[in-house]
Design an enzyme around this catalytic site. Structure first.
Site, mmCIF file in Angstrom:
data_model
loop_
_atom_site.group_PDB
_atom_site.id
_atom_site.type_symbol
_atom_site.label_atom_id
_atom_site.label_comp_id
_atom_site.label_asym_id
_atom_site.label_seq_id
_atom_site.Cartn_x
_atom_site.Cartn_y
_atom_site.Cartn_z
ATOM 1 N N ASP A 459 0.828 -1.198 0.000
ATOM 2 C CA ASP A 459 0.000 0.000 0.000
ATOM 3 C C ASP A 459 0.865 1.251 0.000
ATOM 4 O O ASP A 459 0.577 2.233 -0.672
ATOM 5 C CB ASP A 459 -0.934 -0.001 1.204
ATOM 6 C CG ASP A 459 -0.189 -0.082 2.534
ATOM 7 O OD1 ASP A 459 0.881 -0.711 2.580
ATOM 8 O OD2 ASP A 459 -0.688 0.468 3.537
ATOM 9 N N ARG A 463 5.686 4.153 6.159
ATOM 10 C CA ARG A 463 5.282 4.123 7.557
ATOM 11 C C ARG A 463 5.317 2.689 8.094
ATOM 12 O O ARG A 463 5.779 1.765 7.425
ATOM 13 C CB ARG A 463 3.907 4.760 7.727
ATOM 14 C CG ARG A 463 2.760 4.011 7.084
ATOM 15 C CD ARG A 463 1.438 4.693 7.389
ATOM 16 N NE ARG A 463 0.321 4.026 6.739
ATOM 17 C CZ ARG A 463 -0.523 4.621 5.919
ATOM 18 N NH1 ARG A 463 -0.362 5.883 5.598
ATOM 19 N NH2 ARG A 463 -1.532 3.941 5.395
ATOM 20 N N ASP A 464 4.779 2.498 9.291
ATOM 21 C CA ASP A 464 4.785 1.184 9.933
ATOM 22 C C ASP A 464 3.665 0.310 9.376
ATOM 23 O O ASP A 464 2.795 -0.151 10.105
ATOM 24 C CB ASP A 464 4.653 1.338 11.449
ATOM 25 C CG ASP A 464 3.404 2.124 11.856
ATOM 26 O OD1 ASP A 464 2.807 2.795 10.982
ATOM 27 O OD2 ASP A 464 3.028 2.054 13.043
ATOM 28 N N GLU A 465 3.699 0.073 8.066
ATOM 29 C CA GLU A 465 2.667 -0.715 7.398
ATOM 30 C C GLU A 465 3.322 -1.484 6.253
ATOM 31 O O GLU A 465 3.750 -2.609 6.426
ATOM 32 C CB GLU A 465 1.541 0.203 6.914
ATOM 33 C CG GLU A 465 0.242 -0.532 6.691
ATOM 34 C CD GLU A 465 -0.946 0.413 6.660
ATOM 35 O OE1 GLU A 465 -2.018 -0.018 6.232
ATOM 36 O OE2 GLU A 465 -0.806 1.590 7.062
ATOM 37 N N ASP A 472 -6.017 -2.356 -2.585
ATOM 38 C CA ASP A 472 -5.177 -1.476 -3.403
ATOM 39 C C ASP A 472 -4.823 -2.122 -4.733
ATOM 40 O O ASP A 472 -4.950 -1.504 -5.800
ATOM 41 C CB ASP A 472 -3.900 -1.123 -2.641
ATOM 42 C CG ASP A 472 -4.173 -0.368 -1.349
ATOM 43 O OD1 ASP A 472 -4.912 -0.902 -0.502
ATOM 44 O OD2 ASP A 472 -3.641 0.747 -1.178
ATOM 45 N N TRP A 525 -11.902 -5.542 -1.362
ATOM 46 C CA TRP A 525 -10.617 -6.041 -0.901
ATOM 47 C C TRP A 525 -10.522 -7.535 -1.234
ATOM 48 O O TRP A 525 -9.637 -7.959 -1.984
ATOM 49 C CB TRP A 525 -10.452 -5.762 0.597
ATOM 50 C CG TRP A 525 -9.895 -4.405 0.881
ATOM 51 C CD1 TRP A 525 -8.667 -4.120 1.415
ATOM 52 C CD2 TRP A 525 -10.504 -3.125 0.631
ATOM 53 N NE1 TRP A 525 -8.478 -2.764 1.511
ATOM 54 C CE2 TRP A 525 -9.586 -2.125 1.042
ATOM 55 C CE3 TRP A 525 -11.728 -2.729 0.101
ATOM 56 C CZ2 TRP A 525 -9.861 -0.767 0.925
ATOM 57 C CZ3 TRP A 525 -12.010 -1.373 -0.005
ATOM 58 C CH2 TRP A 525 -11.088 -0.418 0.401
ATOM 59 N N GLU A 738 -1.941 8.978 -0.879
ATOM 60 C CA GLU A 738 -2.972 8.109 -0.311
ATOM 61 C C GLU A 738 -4.314 8.830 -0.241
ATOM 62 O O GLU A 738 -5.356 8.266 -0.595
ATOM 63 C CB GLU A 738 -2.559 7.665 1.089
ATOM 64 C CG GLU A 738 -3.578 6.800 1.793
ATOM 65 C CD GLU A 738 -3.075 6.295 3.128
ATOM 66 O OE1 GLU A 738 -3.592 5.256 3.585
ATOM 67 O OE2 GLU A 738 -2.172 6.919 3.710
ATOM 68 N N HIS A 759 1.155 6.163 -2.618
ATOM 69 C CA HIS A 759 0.087 5.169 -2.507
ATOM 70 C C HIS A 759 -0.517 5.042 -3.899
ATOM 71 O O HIS A 759 -1.135 5.967 -4.379
ATOM 72 C CB HIS A 759 -0.971 5.706 -1.542
ATOM 73 C CG HIS A 759 -1.369 4.759 -0.465
ATOM 74 N ND1 HIS A 759 -0.692 4.665 0.720
ATOM 75 C CD2 HIS A 759 -2.394 3.878 -0.371
ATOM 76 C CE1 HIS A 759 -1.284 3.782 1.508
ATOM 77 N NE2 HIS A 759 -2.321 3.278 0.856
#
Length: 942
Positions: A459, A463-465, A472, A525, A738, A759
């Protein structure tokens, strides 16, 4: 045979071949591309020749017919380790035969059943979680070597060196898969690295995704393991016919005292050059102080990798050195990218350089708030050995800016380079147009895909992802295939989706690999299970991906049909809905205008319809009939519940109409016309600004186009006000954001805790740009037939697209000239195209070759009448000069009030401009009236 020197086989490929044409299967499908000067050339037959490397006679097979893409392997299956050469020649319908193609090396890069003997090894006594480790072993070569191949994988990320030399240039190997069920191994030819006598194998190993803490805030935890481990086996074939395997296991040694002292995907890397053991991966190194490795138990037998490895794909110099208000040194590389920095520094031993990464600046300082818990920080401690060059190897960052602390002496910008990394996919599509901002948008989309296609379709990369969110890639898959050859990449990821889904009882998790708690079904999704395979089949002609994924597709449809129940409507359950609708509050991105039940039920139809079509294509007659019947039941339920007899939807939003139109739910011509007209009205009412989220954005322009409103779609595409595709471009974006407003109009970062500046999801519009603006689309799987249908939208002087289809280079485009609009097309050999010219004339069918047409196009006349406060709002917004006069005057008075007026006004028919200006001070109303009068006078004078 008659020679045809103008016909050439210019490229031959083996399915999922990686470096040096290494293939992961005994029967790789073959494809070849033909170039010819013969008009309308069609293949009548092909000859495929296989020659074993070394001894052995060539075998030639004749294949009658036109097939040249993903042709079944026509020879005996390859055995593990086989090396052959394949070449092709073709005969056209004109009777001419080409010369043989250049030989294609094909190397069987897999191991036979039972041949994998390596064990996972790691540090026996780690002193910290996720501790980086060095692993080594020596061995002796005592006779001439014919070939040496390395097979390696890891729980973590690794690089192997043999005799002090890295075995390849790949990064972050072996990537990230559903580790519990599937591991992949690299296959690398290392023959040239071996020497007579003693040899050494050394491995740098770090935790990577295996040891990362996944989840949000306090819920973050390690999902897989506490410590990294690696498995490898080196197979050495000697010229005397014997073979030896050196496999990881007992007898290998490890050290946790290497130079990489800490490492994490989110953390970054800490490297102390003083701790580098000299010669540790070379013969002669004394490893007695190292410990015997820990040998782990059984793991899934690794599969040969079927997708491209990740590599350094670009290097960018420093564009600007910035001194921030607090006195920090920040480097701007001018491009948001994914990768790391390479440093060349000189300083005393123990000097530590700290690098902090971020995508944007915030009040002139490094903008780290959007990183959340990710530290995104690297440190490099110098050994003091003169000029030292270093770059991380075990982590990656998403950044445009980097803050540098602790640099010894004066920083020379040429000593720092940004290294962009990505899965190394071949670029397949290019778009070019006359509109500078639209061109930048397309470039932003390319960079966004490049950075987020790093072993997994993520995605965001900062960051912490950095997770493989299914929603997506579901919306972006068509655009992905436009830009890069990602068939192998996505087919590999779909294997993990199917495995994670099977473990979840048919539910497709939000992210693949799955690391976020209990799986919950969510529309759009989970539909990645049906949509992505269908896209790969459409764009690459890959029928096998449908065969492979059919059980997953069917399991997802059965799951959502169970949730829909007898009403055939999916209602009342958790949904992301039209995620990140611009009207949603910053902290609640799922609160979209479109009813989530409408989104969910539309996707019940969409996936069931895709499954019915897939079953029919594959010859699964019973399934095809069953799911077609159910799809019709879902369609009827949707129309009965959500659509009035006049074609109005109860969820009266752009996304709702776009789904009904583009998913094929509304098939009645009158209803589709009504819906298209209403959709166009809603787009105008929003001021031609975006009003869709993840679900509606990829399809809104298509829905407008297919219902006769391409002019409205063009206005929407070229809008620069917030929210729009071009608004981020006006704010200096170099990737897709994003949120539509990840950066607010005052230059501050969106207050939502979830804000990324890289994103790719909203970049899904590029597919419409390729197919509709420039006009090149696949009309049959793999582009065997193309649809050439360019739309010269207002605001552009030209647009063109090129695409490397499985059959070769195709192109389409148009340009305005004094004589009309010139439409051009290139049709690859062995294919045809149906051409829809923009003058509305009857379609043409053309064969391969270059084509050109000049047509007269009656463009929509620009508004030119009188305008005033009494003009209807719809007429004002449809008149760019009038709209600019109104908004320009309001901005001169008060920027914030002008923005509020723009955002709250519905630009509709039946309402006058004067009706909505009552809250504007009278003096400003007078100035607006005078500005509009000026527009009217200018027109009369002109």
């Amino acid at each position: 045979m008659t020679a045809a020197p103008s016909t050439r086989v210019i490229r031959t490929t083996a399915e999922h071949a990686t470096d040096r044409s290494t293939v992961p299967t005994p029967t790789p499908r073959l494809s070849w591309v033909v170039e010819t000067d013969v008009p309308d050339w069609r293949q009548a037959s092909a000859e495929v020749e296989l020659t074993p490397t070394g001894d052995g006679d060539a075998t030639t097979v004749r294949l009658d017919g036109p097939d040249s893409v993903l042709v079944g392997w026509p020879f005996e299956p390859l055995a593990a380790g086989d090396e052959v050469a394949v070449r092709v020649r073709v005969t056209g319908a004109d009777g001419g035969t080409s010369a043989w193609s250049a030989p294609l090396p094909v190397v069987a890069g897999f191991l036979a059943d039972g041949q994998w003997s390596a064990r996972m090894v790691g540090l026996a006594d780690p002193q910290q979680p996720a501790q980086p480790v060095l692993v080594r072993r020596t061995f002796t070569v005592d006779r001439p070597v014919r070939r040496a191949r390395l097979f390696a994988t890891a729980h973590g990320v690794y690089q192997v060196s043999i005799n002090g030399h890295d075995v390849d240039d790949e990064v972050l190997k072996p990537g990230w898969t559903a580790y519990q069920w599937r591991l992949v191994h690299e296959t690398t030819d290392v023959t040239d690295l071996l020497v007579d006598g003693e040899n050494a194998v050394g491995v740098r190993l770090a935790g990577g995704w295996w040891t990362e803490r996944f989840g949000f805030r306090d819920a973050a935890a390690r999902v897989y393991g506490e410590q990294p481990e690696v498995a490898l086996q080196l197979v050495v074939d000697y010229t005397d016919g014997t073979s030896e395997t050196i496999a990881s296991g007992e007898g290998w040694r490890a050290s946790g005292d290497g130079p990489t002292t800490r490492s994490g995907i989110y953390l970054g890397e800490r490297f102390d050059a003083r701790l580098e053991p000299a010669g540790w991966s070379s013969p002669g190194f004394d490893d007695h102080a190292w410990s015997p490795v820990r040998v782990d138990g059984d793991v899934p037998v690794p599969q040969a990798r079927r997708c491209p490895g990740a590599r350094r794909v670009a290097e960018l110099p420093v564009r600007e050195v910035i001194t921030t208000p607090s006195g920090k040194t920040v480097l701007d590389f001018g491009q948001n990218l994914v990768g790391w920095l390479r440093l060349t520094a000189r300083g005393e031993a123990g000097t530590t350089i700290t690098l902090k990464h971020a995508e944007v600046l915030d009040d002139g300082e490094l903008g780290t708030r959007p990183l959340r818990a990710a530290e995104a920080t690297d440190t490099f401690t110098l050994a003091g050995a003169g000029e030292e060059t270093w770059e991380p190897w075990s982590t990656f960052h998403g950044f445009r800016y980097a803050q540098v602390d602790g640099w010894p002496g004066e920083l020379d910008p040429s000593d720092v380079v940004a290294v962009a990394v990505s899965s190394d996919m071949r670029r397949s599509g290019e778009f070019e147009c006359s509109h500078e901002q639209l061109q930048q948008l397309h470039e932003n989309i390319v960079w966004g895909m490049r950075g987020n296609f790093l072993h997994v379709p993520t995605d965001c990369p900062q960051r912490d992802e950095r997770l493989g969110w299914t929603g997506d890639i579901q919306v972006f898959a068509p655009t992905a295939t436009d830009l890069f050859d990602c068939n192998g990449f996505l087919a590999s990821w779909l294997q993990d989706l199917a495995l994670e889904q099977e473990a979840a009882g048919g539910i497709v998790p939000f992210v693949v690999p799955h690391v976020l708690g209990r799986p919950i079904p969510a529309a759009a999704w989970g539909d990645a299970a049906t949509v992505v395979p269908a896209v790969l089949h459409e764009r690459y002609g890959d029928r096998q991906v449908l065969v492979d994924q059919y059980p997953s597709m069917r399991a997802w449809v059965e799951t959502i049909l169970g949730l829909a129940g007898e009403r055939r409507l999916w209602e009342g359950k958790f949904q992301f809905g039209d995620w990140l609708d611009p009207a949603a509050p910053p902290q609640r991105p799922g609160e979209a205008k479109t009813d989530p039940d409408v989104v969910a039920s539309a996707h019940v139809f969409r996936s069931t319809d895709i499954l019915a079509r897939t079953a029919a294509l594959l010859g699964y007659t019973d399934d095809a009939q069953r799911y077609r019947r159910i799809a019709e039941e879902v369609r009827a339920a949707f129309l009965r519940e959500y659509v009035t007899g006049a074609g109005r939807m109860l969820s009266d939003t752009q996304t709702a109409y776009a789904m009904a139109i583009e998913y094929g739910i509304a098939t009645d011509p009158q209803t589709r016309t009504q819906m298209g007209d209403r959709l166009a009205d809603l787009v105008r009412a929003a001021g031609y600004r975006v009003a869709t989220g993840f679900v509606g954005t990829p399809i809104v322009c298509d829905a407008l186009t297919s219902t006769g409103h391409v002019d409205v779609a063009g206005r929407l595409l070229l809008q620069t006000e917030n929210p729009s595709w071009l608004y981020p471009v006006t704010m200096g974006a170099t990737t897709v954001w994003e949120r539509w407003d990840s950066m607010l109009e005052d230059g501050s970062i969106n207050p939502g805790q979830m804000t990324s500046f890289n994103h790719y999801a909203f970049g899904a519009i590029a597919d419409w740009m390729h197919r509709t603006v420039a006009g090149l689309a696949a009309a049959a799987p793999g582009y065997r037939e193309q649809r050439i249908a360019p739309h010269p939208i207002a605001g552009l002087d030209f647009a063109r697209v090129t695409h490397e289809t499985p059959y070769g280079r195709a192109a389409a485009g148009w340009e305005r000239t004094a004589g009309g609009v010139v439409v051009t097309a290139v049709v690859p050999a062995g294919t045809t195209a149906t051409v829809h010219l923009p003058d509305g004339s009857d379609p043409l069918v053309v064969g391969s070759g270059s084509h050109s047409w000049t047509v007269a196009v009656n463009g929509r006349s620009a508004p030119g009448g009188a305008v005033s406060l009494d003009s209807e709002l719809a007429d004002i917004v449809d008149d760019p000069a009038a709209y600019a006069a109104v908004m320009g005057t309001l901005r001169e008075y008060d920027e914030e009030q002008a923005r509020e007026f723009r955002d709250t006004t519905r630009w509709v028919r039946g309402s006058r401009l004067a009706d909505v200006m009552r809250r504007i001070p009278p003096v400003v109303q007078t100035e607006v009236a005078e500005a509009l009068a000026g527009v009217t006078r200018a027109r009369r004078a002109g």
